[in-house]
Design a protein around this motif. Structure first.
Motif, PDB file in Angstrom:
ATOM      1  N   LYS A   1      10.734   0.269  -3.644  1.00  7.84           N
ATOM      2  CA  LYS A   1       9.832  -0.713  -2.892  1.00  7.84           C
ATOM      3  C   LYS A   1      10.716  -1.906  -2.447  1.00  7.84           C
ATOM      4  CE  LYS A   1       5.937  -3.760  -3.795  1.00  7.84           C
ATOM      5  NZ  LYS A   1       4.768  -4.206  -4.798  1.00  7.84           N
ATOM      6  N   GLN A   2      11.561  -2.294  -3.292  1.00 10.99           N
ATOM      7  CA  GLN A   2      12.821  -3.328  -2.873  1.00 10.99           C
ATOM      8  C   GLN A   2      13.477  -3.000  -1.662  1.00 10.99           C
ATOM      9  OE1 GLN A   2      12.522  -6.412  -4.413  1.00 10.99           O
ATOM     10  NE2 GLN A   2      13.575  -7.102  -2.713  1.00 10.99           N
ATOM     11  N   PHE A   3      13.541  -1.722  -1.431  1.00 14.42           N
ATOM     12  CA  PHE A   3      14.269  -1.509  -0.293  1.00 14.42           C
ATOM     13  C   PHE A   3      13.470  -1.747   0.857  1.00 14.42           C
ATOM     14  CE2 PHE A   3      14.568   2.015   2.799  1.00 14.42           C
ATOM     15  CZ  PHE A   3      15.990   1.843   3.326  1.00 14.42           C
ATOM     16  N   ARG A   4      11.970  -1.455   0.737  1.00 11.23           N
ATOM     17  CA  ARG A   4      11.105  -1.497   2.057  1.00 11.23           C
ATOM     18  C   ARG A   4      11.009  -3.201   2.163  1.00 11.23           C
ATOM     19  NH1 ARG A   4       7.896   2.702   3.392  1.00 11.23           N
ATOM     20  NH2 ARG A   4       7.816   4.666   1.871  1.00 11.23           N
ATOM     21  N   LEU A   5      11.054  -3.931   1.202  1.00 16.28           N
ATOM     22  CA  LEU A   5      10.929  -5.178   1.234  1.00 16.28           C
ATOM     23  C   LEU A   5      11.878  -5.931   1.912  1.00 16.28           C
ATOM     24  CD1 LEU A   5       9.085  -6.077  -2.042  1.00 16.28           C
ATOM     25  CD2 LEU A   5       7.958  -6.067   0.073  1.00 16.28           C
ATOM     26  N   ASN A   6      13.193  -5.407   1.631  1.00 16.78           N
ATOM     27  CA  ASN A   6      14.485  -6.018   2.208  1.00 16.78           C
ATOM     28  C   ASN A   6      14.423  -5.718   3.666  1.00 16.78           C
ATOM     29  OD1 ASN A   6      15.194  -6.987  -0.375  1.00 16.78           O
ATOM     30  ND2 ASN A   6      16.882  -5.085  -0.708  1.00 16.78           N
ATOM     31  N   SER A   7      13.962  -4.434   3.898  1.00  9.49           N
ATOM     32  CA  SER A   7      13.888  -3.825   5.369  1.00  9.49           C
ATOM     33  C   SER A   7      12.954  -4.911   6.247  1.00  9.49           C
ATOM     34  CB  SER A   7      13.438  -2.572   5.703  1.00  9.49           C
ATOM     35  OG  SER A   7      14.640  -1.835   4.881  1.00  9.49           O
ATOM     36  N   TYR A   8      11.687  -5.153   5.485  1.00  6.33           N
ATOM     37  CA  TYR A   8      10.598  -5.716   6.109  1.00  6.33           C
ATOM     38  C   TYR A   8      11.152  -7.492   6.464  1.00  6.33           C
ATOM     39  CZ  TYR A   8       6.385  -8.836   6.306  1.00  6.33           C
ATOM     40  OH  TYR A   8       5.368  -9.786   6.591  1.00  6.33           O
ATOM     41  N   GLU A   9      11.537  -8.143   5.427  1.00 12.45           N
ATOM     42  CA  GLU A   9      12.223  -9.340   5.675  1.00 12.45           C
ATOM     43  C   GLU A   9      13.402  -9.535   6.841  1.00 12.45           C
ATOM     44  OE1 GLU A   9      11.180 -11.977   4.359  1.00 12.45           O
ATOM     45  OE2 GLU A   9       9.786 -11.021   3.124  1.00 12.45           O
ATOM     46  N   MET A  10      14.108  -8.483   7.024  1.00 11.49           N
ATOM     47  CA  MET A  10      15.199  -8.422   7.961  1.00 11.49           C
ATOM     48  C   MET A  10      14.507  -8.307   9.554  1.00 11.49           C
ATOM     49  SD  MET A  10      18.532  -6.850   6.656  1.00 11.49           S
ATOM     50  CE  MET A  10      19.540  -7.746   8.064  1.00 11.49           C
ATOM     51  N   PHE A  11      13.346  -7.202   9.211  1.00  9.42           N
ATOM     52  CA  PHE A  11      12.574  -7.110  10.484  1.00  9.42           C
ATOM     53  C   PHE A  11      12.183  -8.159  11.052  1.00  9.42           C
ATOM     54  CE2 PHE A  11       8.479  -6.103  12.328  1.00  9.42           C
ATOM     55  CZ  PHE A  11       8.774  -5.130  13.310  1.00  9.42           C
ATOM     56  N   LYS A  12      11.323  -9.132  10.256  1.00 10.85           N
ATOM     57  CA  LYS A  12      10.799 -10.395  10.642  1.00 10.85           C
ATOM     58  C   LYS A  12      11.467 -11.344  11.682  1.00 10.85           C
ATOM     59  CE  LYS A  12       9.116 -11.997   6.747  1.00 10.85           C
ATOM     60  NZ  LYS A  12       8.669 -13.009   6.023  1.00 10.85           N
TER      61      LYS A  12
ATOM     62  N   LYS B   1       0.701  -1.126   0.119  1.00 11.39           N
ATOM     63  CA  LYS B   1      -0.063  -0.101  -0.051  1.00 11.39           C
ATOM     64  C   LYS B   1       0.680   1.404  -0.099  1.00 11.39           C
ATOM     65  CE  LYS B   1      -3.902  -2.126   2.533  1.00 11.39           C
ATOM     66  NZ  LYS B   1      -4.702  -1.927   3.638  1.00 11.39           N
ATOM     67  N   ILE B   2       1.923   1.225   0.776  1.00 10.19           N
ATOM     68  CA  ILE B   2       2.774   2.350   1.006  1.00 10.19           C
ATOM     69  C   ILE B   2       3.616   2.439  -0.345  1.00 10.19           C
ATOM     70  CG2 ILE B   2       4.640   3.505   2.187  1.00 10.19           C
ATOM     71  CD1 ILE B   2       4.057   1.614   4.494  1.00 10.19           C
ATOM     72  N   SER B   3       4.109   1.749  -1.087  1.00 10.79           N
ATOM     73  CA  SER B   3       4.695   1.714  -2.131  1.00 10.79           C
ATOM     74  C   SER B   3       4.304   1.714  -3.270  1.00 10.79           C
ATOM     75  CB  SER B   3       5.785   0.742  -2.067  1.00 10.79           C
ATOM     76  OG  SER B   3       5.251  -0.811  -2.112  1.00 10.79           O
ATOM     77  N   LYS B   4       2.734   1.768  -3.401  1.00 12.49           N
ATOM     78  CA  LYS B   4       1.960   1.844  -4.627  1.00 12.49           C
ATOM     79  C   LYS B   4       2.329   2.800  -5.681  1.00 12.49           C
ATOM     80  CE  LYS B   4      -2.350   3.294  -4.090  1.00 12.49           C
ATOM     81  NZ  LYS B   4      -3.369   3.243  -3.503  1.00 12.49           N
ATOM     82  N   TYR B   5       2.959   3.926  -5.540  1.00 10.60           N
ATOM     83  CA  TYR B   5       3.452   4.926  -6.358  1.00 10.60           C
ATOM     84  C   TYR B   5       4.780   5.254  -6.691  1.00 10.60           C
ATOM     85  CZ  TYR B   5      -1.616   5.634  -6.548  1.00 10.60           C
ATOM     86  OH  TYR B   5      -3.044   5.716  -6.458  1.00 10.60           O
ATOM     87  N   GLU B   6       5.546   4.277  -6.042  1.00  9.75           N
ATOM     88  CA  GLU B   6       7.072   4.495  -5.736  1.00  9.75           C
ATOM     89  C   GLU B   6       7.791   3.808  -6.877  1.00  9.75           C
ATOM     90  OE1 GLU B   6       7.630   5.201  -0.894  1.00  9.75           O
ATOM     91  OE2 GLU B   6       7.840   3.381  -1.743  1.00  9.75           O
TER      92      GLU B   6
ATOM     93  N   SER C   1      12.532   1.723   7.928  1.00  8.12           N
ATOM     94  CA  SER C   1      12.767   1.838   6.630  1.00  8.12           C
ATOM     95  C   SER C   1      11.689   0.832   5.806  1.00  8.12           C
ATOM     96  CB  SER C   1      13.968   1.182   6.623  1.00  8.12           C
ATOM     97  OG  SER C   1      15.108   1.709   7.189  1.00  8.12           O
ATOM     98  N   ALA C   2      10.988   0.060   6.442  1.00 11.37           N
ATOM     99  CA  ALA C   2       9.868  -0.658   5.847  1.00 11.37           C
ATOM    100  C   ALA C   2       8.696   0.036   5.666  1.00 11.37           C
ATOM    101  CB  ALA C   2       9.655  -2.091   6.371  1.00 11.37           C
ATOM    102  N   MET C   3       8.330   1.004   6.736  1.00  8.15           N
ATOM    103  CA  MET C   3       7.045   1.391   7.003  1.00  8.15           C
ATOM    104  C   MET C   3       6.948   3.084   6.781  1.00  8.15           C
ATOM    105  SD  MET C   3       4.772  -1.058   7.702  1.00  8.15           S
ATOM    106  CE  MET C   3       3.615  -0.649   8.597  1.00  8.15           C
ATOM    107  N   PHE C   4       8.086   3.512   6.789  1.00  4.21           N
ATOM    108  CA  PHE C   4       7.911   5.209   6.652  1.00  4.21           C
ATOM    109  C   PHE C   4       6.929   5.674   5.622  1.00  4.21           C
ATOM    110  CE2 PHE C   4      11.382   4.798   3.755  1.00  4.21           C
ATOM    111  CZ  PHE C   4      11.410   5.886   2.993  1.00  4.21           C
ATOM    112  N   CYS C   5       6.151   6.646   5.772  1.00  4.88           N
ATOM    113  CA  CYS C   5       5.138   7.083   4.883  1.00  4.88           C
ATOM    114  C   CYS C   5       5.043   8.636   4.935  1.00  4.88           C
ATOM    115  CB  CYS C   5       3.750   6.442   4.925  1.00  4.88           C
ATOM    116  SG  CYS C   5       3.095   6.573   6.490  1.00  4.88           S
ATOM    117  N   GLY C   6       6.151   9.345   5.471  1.00  9.61           N
ATOM    118  CA  GLY C   6       6.230  10.707   5.574  1.00  9.61           C
ATOM    119  C   GLY C   6       7.657  11.136   5.806  1.00  9.61           C
TER     120      GLY C   6
END
Length: 324
Positions: free
Chosen positions: A18-29, A8-13, A99-104
């Motif tokens: 978007k890959q940067f966010r997904l990499n951050s998300y995988e490490m977060f988990k 949802k966040i990276s819809k227009y990025e 890094s995964a979730m910032f939206c501002g």
């Protein structure tokens, strides 16, 4: 937090963002909470995941002042030079989360030889990322206002760059409801003859953990950190500063003023390191604690490392307790 939130966040990025966010998300988990990190249970489905465009795009005489999403597209080369540089996405669980979730957030660039610029930052989202660059021979004053009380979590990452002969005055005003987890990560790089004055005024929140880090990388660079804190009732305020002296003849001052009452708790947690190559450097630390009752508590938890014979760290603590 789920992968669908990032979509949802990276819809227009751009795809690389978007890959940067997904990499951050995988490490977060797969990461663990930091030692001092609280356990937070929050429903991220209720968050607004629309990236914030603030309709601010000021470009006068080279000054850039815009939201971080616009900067990542319109000023891509300059943005990439500083983004995810001094604060890496994979440092710990909260940098990964941000890094995964910032939206501002904001991107601020002051070019060379620009004096007496003053700007305001109003944090309108619970998860933001901001970059501030003050280039050579320039000066900037920032007033930051954190009063977002819509969600229980505030998580802000701020990367700061003060280049040669530049100066930054940064005032952070944090006035929050007493159910807010306020977890912020700020780090500054100060080059030769550069200076930063950082003021933190912290009132409210349930838990606040914030330890602004300043790297005095250039010779004759300087840092002043002033912490003004009030904690009462159920609040847990854990604040301090981390200053690393790397250049010769560097100077730093840390002044903390804590008022604790109504069974509140506060802690000054600081780390100062003077590197071997940072000869003739000095750090002065003053902690002023005022405890208003017999049930409140405040701790002073410093760590000091001096790695040469021509530098010094001075620590002074004043504690006053009102007997009732």
């Amino acid at each position: 937090m789920q992968k669908e939130h990032i979509n949802k966040i990276s819809k227009y990025e751009p795809s690389d963002f978007k890959q940067f966010r997904l990499n951050s998300y995988e490490m977060f988990k797969s990461s663990f909470n930091p030692i001092y990190g609280p356990t937070i249970k929050e429903d991220f489905d209720k968050y607004n995941y629309e990236n914030t465009f603030l309709n601010i795009d000021k470009y006068d005489d080279g000054v850039i002042y815009c939201d971080i999403n616009t900067a990542s597209k319109k000023y891509k080369n300059l943005f990439n030079k500083y983004f995810n540089n001094i604060i890496k996405y994979d440092e710990h669980k909260y940098t990964m989360f941000n890094s995964a979730m910032f939206c501002g957030g904001m991107f601020i660039y002051i070019p060379k030889n620009k004096k007496n610029i003053s700007l305001d930052i109003k944090c309108v989202n619970p998860i933001e990322r901001t970059i501030i660059v003050v280039d050579e021979n320039s000066s900037l004053e920032i007033n930051e206002f954190i009063n977002n009380n819509k969600n229980i979590l505030n998580n802000y990452v701020v990367e700061i760059y003060v280049n040669k002969n530049a100066k930054l005055i940064y005032t952070s005003n944090q006035n929050l409801e007493k159910n807010i987890y306020n977890l912020n990560i700020k780090r500054a790089s100060i080059l030769e003859n550069g200076r930063i004055d950082y003021y933190l005024n912290s009132y409210g929140s349930y838990i606040t953990y914030e330890y602004p880090c300043i790297r005095l990388e250039g010779d004759n660079s300087c840092a002043n950190v002033i912490l003004n804190v009030k904690s009462e009732g159920i609040q847990e305020i854990d604040l301090g500063s981390k200053i690393i002296h790397m250049g010769k003849n560097t100077k730093s001052n840390i002044d903390s003023n804590f008022t604790v009452s109504k069974k509140g708790y506060a802690a000054y947690r600081g780390l100062v390191e003077i590197k071997k190559e940072a000869s003739n450097s000095i750090c002065n630390i003053n902690s002023n604690i005022f405890i208003n009752d017999n049930y409140s508590r405040c701790d002073i938890i410093p760590k000091h490392f001096v790695n040469n014979n021509t530098s010094i760290i001075n620590q002074n603590s004043n504690i006053k307790k009102l007997e009732v």
